[in-house]
Scaffold this motif. Structure first.
Motif, short mmCIF file in Angstrom:
data_model
loop_
_atom_site.label_atom_id
_atom_site.label_comp_id
_atom_site.label_asym_id
_atom_site.label_seq_id
_atom_site.Cartn_x
_atom_site.Cartn_y
_atom_site.Cartn_z
N UNK A 77 0.61 -1.18 -0.01
CA UNK A 77 -0.10 -0.12 0.08
C UNK A 77 0.77 1.34 0.09
N UNK A 78 0.25 2.24 -0.57
CA UNK A 78 1.07 3.62 -0.83
C UNK A 78 0.30 4.57 -0.35
N UNK A 80 -0.41 8.59 -0.55
CA UNK A 80 -0.73 9.56 -1.48
C UNK A 80 -0.48 11.01 -0.98
N UNK A 81 0.08 11.98 -2.04
CA UNK A 81 0.47 13.41 -1.22
C UNK A 81 0.59 14.11 -2.24
N UNK A 82 0.67 15.53 -2.14
CA UNK A 82 0.88 16.44 -3.29
C UNK A 82 2.43 16.25 -3.57
N UNK A 83 2.85 16.74 -4.79
CA UNK A 83 4.19 16.45 -5.15
C UNK A 83 5.29 17.33 -4.32
N UNK A 84 4.65 18.48 -3.68
CA UNK A 84 5.70 19.21 -2.81
C UNK A 84 5.32 18.59 -1.54
N UNK A 99 9.41 0.94 3.20
CA UNK A 99 8.92 -0.01 2.34
C UNK A 99 7.70 0.42 1.44
N UNK A 100 7.25 1.54 1.72
CA UNK A 100 5.95 2.13 0.83
C UNK A 100 6.30 3.19 0.07
N UNK A 101 5.57 3.25 -1.05
CA UNK A 101 5.75 4.16 -2.22
C UNK A 101 4.94 5.36 -1.74
N UNK A 102 5.38 6.57 -2.30
CA UNK A 102 4.73 7.92 -1.91
C UNK A 102 4.43 8.01 -3.42
N UNK A 103 3.19 8.02 -3.52
CA UNK A 103 2.24 8.60 -4.97
C UNK A 103 1.94 9.88 -4.73
N UNK A 104 2.47 10.75 -5.74
CA UNK A 104 2.43 12.09 -5.83
C UNK A 104 1.24 12.65 -6.92
N UNK A 105 0.64 13.71 -6.45
CA UNK A 105 -0.69 14.44 -7.05
C UNK A 105 0.03 15.58 -7.44
N UNK A 106 0.05 16.26 -8.67
CA UNK A 106 0.26 17.69 -9.04
C UNK A 106 -0.33 18.46 -8.09
N UNK A 107 0.34 19.76 -7.84
CA UNK A 107 -0.32 20.67 -6.84
C UNK A 107 0.21 22.08 -6.82
N UNK A 108 -0.31 23.03 -7.19
CA UNK A 108 0.42 24.46 -7.30
C UNK A 108 0.67 25.21 -6.08
N UNK A 138 -3.57 5.55 1.72
CA UNK A 138 -3.65 6.63 2.82
C UNK A 138 -3.34 7.98 1.98
N UNK A 139 -4.10 9.00 2.54
CA UNK A 139 -4.08 10.32 1.96
C UNK A 139 -3.26 11.18 2.95
N UNK A 140 -2.04 11.71 2.59
CA UNK A 140 -1.00 12.55 3.37
C UNK A 140 -1.48 14.05 3.06
#
Lengths: 341, 341, 341, 341
Positions: A77-78, A80-84, A99-108, A138-140
């Motif tokens: 499981x990963x 998810x957060x803003x790229x920043x 052990x976990x991937x950080x999946x990034x979302x674009x964000x200005x 999980x959303x960070x």
């Protein structure tokens, strides 16, 4: 030199030190099982209006983040957060090291929306190869964000709703929470945050404590065995009372918010003063971090007297810098900076 | 149903099976320490013109990638790859599960350039907070890429040069290496690859073997104790000879390249046939993966008879699909597909 | 040279190869989602009398162990096993590489008892510092054990009971399961194992398959998302049907058990023959691994013709060696060995 | 209640607090890059007579151990320690969570010998399956040990020699180092330790600091990029000066040793007093931890007034308890305890 580069240049509010001095020779149980930690927990649960919550105290933010996140996720499981997001950029891969991937979302603006979370979830769910990809679970978010922006109540509730719909958890990093809660335009409070987040932490290090973050685990399902993982990750302070004492002092009569307001007041003085002088901002922030566009020539001059954080090149002749106020910032220093800019 | 969705739908080239049958009741040492593995290693080192290289055989690509990468990096170091890289997208966070961040570079064609690598290195080096960020240490490329494109000799040499300048390593994932080396416009060969990469692997699973990938560790500094890590990651096959036998058969007289050429021949037949019919391609590929833009209506019809991989929506009325040929593809099936499209 | 050193010296039972040859050019879905895997799963679930079970096929034992164990445990939880357990001794720290401590229990015969498990649980529970210690959560046993011994139905049921009482899971490594189920004195079968274990695997590699282990997840709570973790750990075979085909062949009409009986028959011939000749055994084993005490002088002589596994020094003049039979052992070789010893 | 259960019941030596108060409103750089950390490093390097050493400050011992160990080892390498070692028993699997096996050696007194290390190395080296086992690479000792015993100069030098011969590293956990260096019979000092260990740490938490451990990396080869890993593991304190300040205060004029002597003086008073009263000890310790055998009946009585650590059952009627003195222990409390026992 006058430092505006960050919000942890000084030690702690004098009352924090006094509390440490006063109790110094008391003998207490170790590892957070003392009376002061219990009292601080009770106060925080009261402010959150959540008797089911559990509160744990840790020394720093990276430690808090990696402990919380690794306590929640299974291996595939990963988060998810803003790229920043701080966990993506400035923690030397602490989450991946667990052990976990950080999946990034674009964000200005450092924020992410419920819609983005839903998209990442649906994209995963609908992909024929979903088992070949990490599962967003999980959303960070951080509030304020790395760019000083804050979430509204509506935005936070929307994130809660989408997390519920997608079977995901919501975690809020509040390293600078006080500065968010006291900002102009803020409509959140601890109660609303506790109601909408599965876990969040209240930052002490940047808001008047010597060090320390108070993790609030609101979701009962996520409380089991948290202390084991704190210990495993090296985050269980031997003299745990040092944390309990500080948070008790911060929250027993509003010191935390008083200090936050002080920082915000000076940040707004700075923001308004610079605006009057014609400075533009990289992003509109109402919190203690101000991202100003400054001619490079001017920067050369400023750095003789002031410490600031270089953010990025803006255009050929100017750059973005970050200026922070904090609980410890002196009004006279802000006025001097305004004069010199 | 006729499957063009991937290049591992069938078993293995008949000669592979014959080799297994012929040796079936022989008693050999386990774990890759048998005569067949030694012979295959010798052949491959010969083709690479590198007597210092070490060759190890593993069952699959994800296993190969995670074992190689975790054998090279220290905890704070990251692997850099295209955002479309297999390790970033389709291995369920295998690299992160070994503790390492995958740092991604934008890429339209699946490739990354020496310039991009240099930028990521310089950005890290020049950041005041560099210790708060993962350290880029290893460059991962695949050839052909996930989009069927290939690197030129010049591009590979440039990557080598920048890696040397930056103290970084270069690793090439050759899951479909044969299809790259036999493509129109290719100017690489095993010798050039071995000379420029620290580590690479030659894919068998997708090129005529039942399964298996041959890892070539060219950089002597990276050879130490590799077999320990293979075992730890569950990648040391008990009957290791099964891998040695297959790679011996594939490389002793050019079978690998003959099969690759077959797939490329049919892929070009498909590409040209579709072009003649007016189809457009999402990307120009000379290898066995063709990414065609197809009207959604047509897709509905095709899926009655053909398996393909849905890639993404192209516009309102059409989508991109991936069609693969392989060593096993039948010419008549390509002709039938061309007729039906 | 005649090899008795292990049970994976040869390839596979001819029927396994035939099944591969026969289906070689069929096109099937990848990653275990083909018809053969489904059929094999159905057969195995039938033999286990468990329709709720899930069956997954992996290539090797270390891979199976690390995938199962990391899919079950949270970060602070440990797996408990005999000090001689394969995961403790011979997998290069694969479990620790997934983040988990292996807690060991003393054992003379490779087995552990319900009483030992209860003690380790109570010791943890009653320790004031329990949060400073890993939490025992999963019991790992192998049947047969590393020393060739087997569990009785009563012993297995007792382990189940204690696991239920302690909130722990029970996992059985069946790398040589066939040789255990066909041993003299065995009163287990697949149904009893499935009823008492949360997870177990049926070993193919050492019992007539080219390679492959069938993981049976009996506990529904542990089934969620297992395939993600298989993929992440590099254990999802691209041409998954190779595994399905083999297990279908092994179990559709009792081939697995017939082969196991053959090995046991010859192991008992060896055991009895050596006993008659006055040899003593390090441990009394009724399975395919025999641990014989041999004068060192004799060993020097034997190693000219035979491969065996050196286990340990027994006394000044003699050593313990392991001799294995398997599905592939020839009666004539056993007779020759008996003559030579 | 008077607590003798551990050596971290109180806060810090008053001079530590004074140093914090005095510097509280100074603005310094974060993350250990301030002047106080530099000064403390200089003082410690001086005491170690090692200008090549690097000193890093961390908050706690588990954090220090896991950061040091994971910075040194490759994935397949293990750390070797006494079965009673803190990393094996009381850190919730922190080392395993970083991916590494802890290999244990039997020990009655908490110490391990050069001979034991050599044996574990030779056993590994000579095993035909060595690649299937974790590779012993790092020796972990603590001084004083968990049982209060200390290493002699000769023992430490022998460990150094064997580590050199075996290509292994030596790491000393000095959580209670002061109490060891000031013990009767001690012939070590910081210089000798620095000369013989690759890495060690000087414990502050248990010796008069509020918190903090000073890691000394003597081996230049192990210094590279250590700060990255500190950050990744959550062990880089934002207001790093809090650590620098404390260690500067502890070491600038011998306060650390003065406090340690105080604790030892009282521990010896306790030891001698109890001996006179006829009490027996579980182990002979000259440091601040005393392991006394006490009738269970007496324990019932004592626990009304005193906190102690229950160690283990000794015989039917008595148990072993641990009594600790520290820099903060009051002489009058020792006298009262002696009267009451």
């Amino acid at each position: 030199m006058i430092a505006f580069n960050c919000d942890y240049n000084e030690g702690a509010h004098p009352r924090i030190l006094e509390a440490l001095i006063e109790t110094n020779m008391e003998q207490t149980a170790g590892y957070g099982e003392d009376q002061y930690c219990k009292e601080a927990e009770t106060i925080i649960k009261g402010l959150c209006q959540s008797q089911k919550a559990e509160v744990h105290f840790m020394v720093g933010g990276t430690q808090a983040n990696l402990t919380v996140i690794s306590s929640i996720l299974r291996p595939h499981q990963a988060v998810v957060c803003a790229v920043s997001g701080h966990i993506n950029v400035h923690e030397t891969g602490a989450i991946e090291a667990c052990g976990h991937k950080v999946m990034t979302l674009p964000s200005d603006d450092g924020k992410i929306s419920a819609k983005q979370v839903e998209e990442v979830y649906m994209h995963h769910k609908n992909d024929a190869s979903f088992e070949h990809m990490t599962q967003p679970k999980l959303v960070y978010i951080s509030n304020p964000t790395e760019l000083g922006t804050i979430y509204t109540k509506k935005e936070l509730e929307d994130l809660r709703t989408v997390c519920d719909e997608c079977g995901m958890y919501l975690y809020l990093d509040g390293a600078r929470l006080g500065y968010g809660l006291c900002a102009d335009g803020n409509d959140l409070d601890l109660e609303i945050i506790a109601k909408n987040c599965d876990v969040f932490y209240i930052g002490g290090t940047k808001v008047g404590a010597l060090f320390g973050e108070a993790i609030v685990i609101c979701n009962v399902d996520l409380q089991e065995d948290f202390r084991y993982i704190m210990k495993q990750k090296g985050g269980m302070l031997a003299k745990g009372r040092l944390l309990g004492l500080q948070f008790k002092e911060l929250f027993k009569d509003g010191l935390y918010f008083a200090m936050s307001k002080h920082a915000i007041h000076l940040a707004m003085r700075l923001k308004n003063g610079l605006t009057e002088k014609g400075y533009k901002f990289f992003i509109d922030s109402n919190t203690n971090q101000q991202f100003v566009i400054v001619p490079d020539e001017k920067l050369e001059e400023l750095k003789e007297t002031y410490a600031y954080t270089y953010q990025e090149k803006y255009d050929e002749k100017s750059s973005v810098i970050r200026l922070c106020t904090s609980w410890a910032t002196k009004e006279e220093n802000i006025e001097q900076l305004l004069r010199d800019m």
